[in-house]
Enzyme design. Structure first.
Site, short mmCIF file in Angstrom:
data_model
loop_
_atom_site.label_atom_id
_atom_site.label_comp_id
_atom_site.label_asym_id
_atom_site.label_seq_id
_atom_site.Cartn_x
_atom_site.Cartn_y
_atom_site.Cartn_z
N LYS A 83 5.52 8.67 6.29
CA LYS A 83 5.70 9.06 4.89
C LYS A 83 6.10 10.53 4.83
O LYS A 83 5.41 11.40 5.38
CB LYS A 83 4.37 8.84 4.15
CG LYS A 83 4.53 8.16 2.82
CD LYS A 83 3.17 7.77 2.28
CE LYS A 83 3.20 7.51 0.80
NZ LYS A 83 1.86 7.29 0.27
O1 G3P Z 1 0.08 6.78 -2.42
C1 G3P Z 1 0.86 7.31 -3.42
C2 G3P Z 1 0.48 6.90 -4.82
O2 G3P Z 1 0.35 5.53 -4.90
C3 G3P Z 1 -0.66 7.67 -5.42
O3 G3P Z 1 -1.14 7.11 -6.59
O4 G3P Z 1 -2.85 6.96 -8.39
O5 G3P Z 1 -2.77 9.00 -6.92
O6 G3P Z 1 -1.00 8.59 -8.62
P1 G3P Z 1 -1.98 7.97 -7.69
#
Ligand code: G3P
Length: 217
Positions: A83
């Protein structure tokens, strides 16, 4: 559409695997830190449990550092996806890692232009964040619709991972748009099963089952 779990919690991953609906896992530094365990311990556990792609995030800001970390992460398993953040340095790293056969997932994508850049750099996956766009009064799913349209226009084979998912309708809308993958927290995956009429139906059937004479079980 493939279902990925956005988690580093091994118990959640095991449960989803038992349900037979887990196609892969995405992690980020926040999710890893939530486990409170050493990085290598968490990653080895996840890689042992998951057959599909497992995204592990780099933390360097320069291409050289990202490439070094990416190569190290790729050594940990054949299903590791590196990533990389959506920055100019990140795109340099994507190009190098992909040329070495290491798949990359460009993260922190918030606009169609960023998604197009990631695809042009040769990323295998791109992760637009719908929930964080919604959080700042934007329309997260509009972003997915536009990225999908652009990728379709040019037959781009970079896979769209709908990320930062907050509720079941994000998952349903992602599938209606035709996104390749939706990565979701365990709580959202659990909610996908739920329907009040299912619970009510089971309750009714069990009640009527009681009235059946000479039951075999
Ligand atoms: O892993 C990346 C993403 O899915 C993070 O999500 O909920 O922290 O905005 P969030």
């Amino acid at each position: 559409m493939k279902f990925f779990l956005d988690t580093a919690d091994i118990d959640q991953i095991r449960k989803a695997n038992e349900w037979g609906i887990l196609d892969g896992v995405t992690t980020n530094p926040t999710l890893i830190s939530k486990t409170g365990k050493p990085f290598m311990e968490v990653v080895k556990e996840i890689l042992k449990e998951v057959d599909g792609p497992v995204s592990l995030e780099t933390v360097s800001l320069d291409a050289e550092g990202m490439i070094k970390e990416g190569r190290m992460l790729a050594e940990l398993g054949e299903n590791v996806v590196v990533k990389i953040p959506m920055t100019p340095e990140g795109m340099k790293a994507v190009q190098v890692l992909e040329s070495e056969g290491i798949p990359t997932n460009v993260t922190l994508v918030f606009s169609p232009a960023q998604a197009l850049i990631a695809a042009k750099a040769g990323a295998s996956y791109v992760s637009p964040f719908v929930g964080r766009v919604d959080d700042v009064s934007g329309e997260g799913m509009k972003l997915i619709r536009e990225v999908k349209e652009i990728f379709t226009n040019y037959e781009i084979d970079t896979q769209i991972i709908v990320a930062s998912v907050r509720h079941p309708m994000h998952v349903v809308e992602a599938a209606l748009i035709g996104a390749d993958i939706c990565t979701m927290p365990f709580s959202v995956m659990e909610k996908l099963f739920k329907h009040p009429l299912t619970d009510k139906g089971i309750e009714l059937f069990l009640k009527d089952w009681e009235k059946v004479p000479e039951k075999p079980f």
